[in-house]
Write a protein that holds these residues in place. Structure first.
Motif, PDB file in Angstrom:
ATOM      1  N   LYS A 140       0.792  -1.157  -0.188  1.00  0.00           N
ATOM      2  CA  LYS A 140      -0.112   0.061  -0.182  1.00  0.00           C
ATOM      3  C   LYS A 140       0.928   1.154   0.059  1.00  0.00           C
ATOM      4  O   LYS A 140       0.510   2.298  -0.640  1.00  0.00           O
ATOM      5  CB  LYS A 140      -0.986  -0.026   1.188  1.00  0.00           C
ATOM      6  CG  LYS A 140      -2.019  -1.239   1.082  1.00  0.00           C
ATOM      7  CD  LYS A 140      -2.615  -1.195   2.629  1.00  0.00           C
ATOM      8  CE  LYS A 140      -3.437  -2.326   2.927  1.00  0.00           C
ATOM      9  NZ  LYS A 140      -3.993  -2.257   4.120  1.00  0.00           N
ATOM     10  N   SER A 192      -5.817   1.726   3.166  1.00  0.00           N
ATOM     11  CA  SER A 192      -6.257   2.372   1.816  1.00  0.00           C
ATOM     12  C   SER A 192      -7.376   2.550   1.441  1.00  0.00           C
ATOM     13  O   SER A 192      -7.688   2.792   0.108  1.00  0.00           O
ATOM     14  CB  SER A 192      -5.207   1.568   0.941  1.00  0.00           C
ATOM     15  OG  SER A 192      -5.907   0.047   0.827  1.00  0.00           O
ATOM     16  N   PHE A 215      -4.972   8.151   5.622  1.00  0.00           N
ATOM     17  CA  PHE A 215      -4.562   9.233   4.606  1.00  0.00           C
ATOM     18  C   PHE A 215      -5.832   9.936   4.655  1.00  0.00           C
ATOM     19  O   PHE A 215      -6.919   9.263   4.233  1.00  0.00           O
ATOM     20  CB  PHE A 215      -3.934   8.523   3.628  1.00  0.00           C
ATOM     21  CG  PHE A 215      -2.580   7.931   3.656  1.00  0.00           C
ATOM     22  CD1 PHE A 215      -1.553   8.525   3.985  1.00  0.00           C
ATOM     23  CD2 PHE A 215      -2.605   6.311   3.606  1.00  0.00           C
ATOM     24  CE1 PHE A 215      -0.361   7.853   4.048  1.00  0.00           C
ATOM     25  CE2 PHE A 215      -1.379   5.825   4.014  1.00  0.00           C
ATOM     26  CZ  PHE A 215      -0.301   6.370   4.040  1.00  0.00           C
ATOM     27  N   TYR A 250      -6.412   8.498   0.837  1.00  0.00           N
ATOM     28  CA  TYR A 250      -5.333   7.728   0.029  1.00  0.00           C
ATOM     29  C   TYR A 250      -5.167   7.855  -1.662  1.00  0.00           C
ATOM     30  O   TYR A 250      -4.232   8.086  -1.989  1.00  0.00           O
ATOM     31  CB  TYR A 250      -5.668   5.883   0.122  1.00  0.00           C
ATOM     32  CG  TYR A 250      -4.763   5.214  -0.335  1.00  0.00           C
ATOM     33  CD1 TYR A 250      -3.503   4.739   0.349  1.00  0.00           C
ATOM     34  CD2 TYR A 250      -4.774   4.491  -1.500  1.00  0.00           C
ATOM     35  CE1 TYR A 250      -2.475   3.801   0.011  1.00  0.00           C
ATOM     36  CE2 TYR A 250      -4.098   3.625  -1.835  1.00  0.00           C
ATOM     37  CZ  TYR A 250      -2.939   3.392  -1.140  1.00  0.00           C
ATOM     38  OH  TYR A 250      -1.804   2.603  -1.808  1.00  0.00           O
TER      39      TYR A 250
END
Length: 625
Positions: free
Chosen positions: A15, A44, A132, A167
């Motif tokens: 990832k 992710s 993220f 992500y």
């Protein structure tokens, strides 16, 4: 990447390979080596991964799903960890640099040594979760990519409700782009799964590296790095680039013929910001944070977030029907620091009598239970919260994720002012509003801040705690921003807490704010006239009477109008003096324009006093367009 490959499982490593930015890899590697987690989970943003995080928040014991309504969970923070903590939230300031004396700070190297020492080994036996995210809509000039490494499944779950997934954005980043980063550890947990070492709680902001460090805390305002903590970083970025990062709600207010006008508003915690953003029949675009830019001469804004971490006290079906509907129906909601009894959440100020016992942030609770200081523990905390996705609200504005943002045509500032300002007034111009309403925002501190309940203070733009540049420069940036706009933005002051000077009773009901905002919408489009008072332009009685009937189906008497809009000269002069005192003593680089605007306001007040006395009825003021 070679070192990360040795430390991560193959699927987690793959990832990260998709993210072509060395700074991201280094931050994760440094965090692993410092905190020493048992394993690492890289999210992710697949549906399976997001569901896994939510499940682990429950499995770990940080959240519980033992509630009747499907999708609802609850979380408790420690009894000493119930709000933002000013004392231990500090900027890391390098030697040779300085911030305003009003800002809590520590020398950078000293602070780093302390907080990194507390983070050392803090994740032993736990999983580090890497999220993220993006602040602002994706693929926009407003977008700021951000990431958080945390050992709290509750925090990792919360950010999924509060922010846009990032992500995909990170896989397209290039070297050198600004990235906000947070490293958080709840630290050692007790048997109730809450942070044990609250006396070693630290929240430090390293603006040199755009990084937040948070340890020994779980309260989301301290542990979710992208709320007020990253706001501090965004303010510095905005200062460098010529835009504004603000503690704003944004709402779309409907006018005649379904016209929609967007307003931003700054209010300290528990002063009406969320309820203003959620007025029935209007739309909500943001409830807490906004980025504001000058785009082709227009003032355009976006919601930094995509969810709400809102105060739940006093939320009820009558005054807050939109929120209440979400909180009482199936859907994803995280309650925090409420009372749980009979598999139901209970909070202060709801329309039902609360149980005499149950489970809350202190453990098993019963009426009369006291804390270690001998003080009674309430059934639910006054700063209890709910966390939801903004899209759960039926009045969520359709422009929430518009990469171009929305056009702001009005900005309002309001705090808790029991004696001075009228319920609503319009500034004469941008500078007058920014200074007399924003820079002069005075409020009684509320329960969302630890340790200072019941004390009056100046809270500049409701952002003072978060300003990471000098306050004087911050105001100058605001004034300069307004001068560069080719399309004018009207500024308003609101005060939902004006009281009768004799009885101390509030002169407004909770629902009256809808009228003040509707009047603002009409003023922006010059649909109604106003009276020219010394502190700003105030409504005419006949316009408010009409609005009260149309919006609330309520009679509005002339006596009520006079009580609410009579100018209290001495109280307002006192306010000007307090504000000038603050800006002259607490801030070393205050722009001269600020004092000029306040001096003119005081002169107008003194002139009104000479003509009409200490209390001036609104009909004495001239009607203007």
């Amino acid at each position: 990447m070679d070192e990360l490959k040795k430390l991560l499982e193959d699927n987690e490593y793959r990832k990260l390979v998709n993210i072509p930015v060395a700074k991201v890899h280094k931050f994760i590697l440094d965090s692993i080596l410092l905190c020493e987690p048992e394993d690492v989970f890289i999210c992710s943003d697949t549906p399976d991964e997001v569901a896994h995080i939510k499940n682990m928040a429950i499995v770990s014991g940080e959240e519980s799903s033992a509630l009747l309504v499907p999708g609802h969970t609850f979380h408790f923070d420690g009894i000493q960890d119930q709000g933002r903590d000013r004392e231990v939230t500090k900027f890391l300031v390098p030697k040779g640099e300085s911030l305003s004396s009003a800002i809590n700070q520590i020398e950078r190297e000293e602070g780093l040594k302390e907080v990194l020492g507390l983070l050392k080994g803090s994740m032993k036996g736990k999983t580090m979760i890497v999220r993220f995210l993006v602040l602002g809509p994706a693929n926009s000039e407003f977008t700021i990519p951000c990431m958080e490494c945390t050992d709290s499944w509750y925090v990792a779950h919360s950010v999924d409700l509060l922010y846009r997934k990032g992500y995909p954005t990170f896989t397209k980043l290039e070297e050198g782009e600004d990235i906000f980063r947070t490293l958080h550890s709840a630290g050692e947990l007790n048997e109730s799964m809450v942070s044990k070492n609250y006396d070693k709680k630290r929240i430090y902001i390293d603006y040199k590296e755009d990084t937040v460090y948070s340890v020994n805390t779980q309260y989301a305002g301290n542990s979710v790095g992208f709320k007020k903590l990253a706001l501090r970083l965004a303010i510095r970025k905005a200062h460098r680039e010529g835009w504004l990062a603000e503690h704003f709600m944004i709402t779309g207010i409907y006018g005649p013929n379904k016209r929609k006008t967007y307003f931003a508003g700054a209010f300290p915690s528990a002063c009406g910001k969320t309820s203003t953003a959620m007025l029935p029949g209007e739309t909500i675009l943001a409830d807490d944070l906004a980025y504001v830019r000058n785009i082709n001469g227009e003032c355009r804004a976006v919601n930094v977030e995509s969810g709400i971490f809102g105060i739940i006290q006093d939320v009820n079906s009558k005054d807050d029907p939109v929120i209440y509907e979400v909180l009482t129906n199936p859907g994803e909601v995280i309650f925090s620091n409420i009372l749980v009894k009979d598999a139901k959440p209970w909070w202060l100020g709801m329309e039902f009598e609360l149980p005499k016992q149950g489970k809350n942030f202190s453990g098993e609770w019963y009426e009369g239970k006291v804390d270690e200081k001998g003080e009674k523990i309430p059934p639910a905390h006054k700063n209890a919260r709910y966390t939801i996705a903004l899209s759960a609200l039926k009045n969520c504005d359709p422009e929430l994720d518009n990469p171009k943002g929305v056009l702001l045509e009005g900005i309002m500032f309001g705090g808790r002012d029991y004696k001075g300002y009228v319920p609503v007034q319009q500034a004469y111009d941008w500078a007058h509003g920014i200074i007399a309403y924003g820079a002069a925002l005075e409020t009684i501190t509320t329960f969302a801040i630890i340790g200072e309940e019941g004390k009056y203070e100046i809270n500049v733009m409701s952002i003072q705690d978060f300003v990471s540049i000098s306050l004087g420069q911050y105001i100058k940036n605001y004034l300069d921003f307004g001068k560069k706009l080719s399309r004018k933005v009207d500024i308003f002051g609101v005060n939902y807490f004006l009281c009768d000077l004799n009885t101390g009773k509030f002169l407004n009901t909770r629902r009256d704010k809808h009228i003040w905002v509707k009047w603002m919408e009409l003023r922006v489009h010059k649909d109604v006239k106003a009276r020219k008072a010394p502190t700003g332009m105030i409504p005419l009685y006949e316009d408010l009477k009409k609005l009260f009937g149309q919006v609330l189906n309520k009679e509005y008497s002339e006596a009520d109008y006079k009580n609410q809009f009579t100018l209290r000269v001495n109280e307002n002069i006192g306010k000007v003096d307090r504000v000038k005192d603050f800006w002259s003593k607490k801030v070393s680089d205050t722009p001269k324009e600020l004092f000029d605007v306040l001096d003119l306001q005081k002169e107008r007040l003194l002139e009104a006093k000479r003509k009409y006395g200490e209390y001036v009825l609104p009909e004495n003021f001239e009607v203007i367009d």
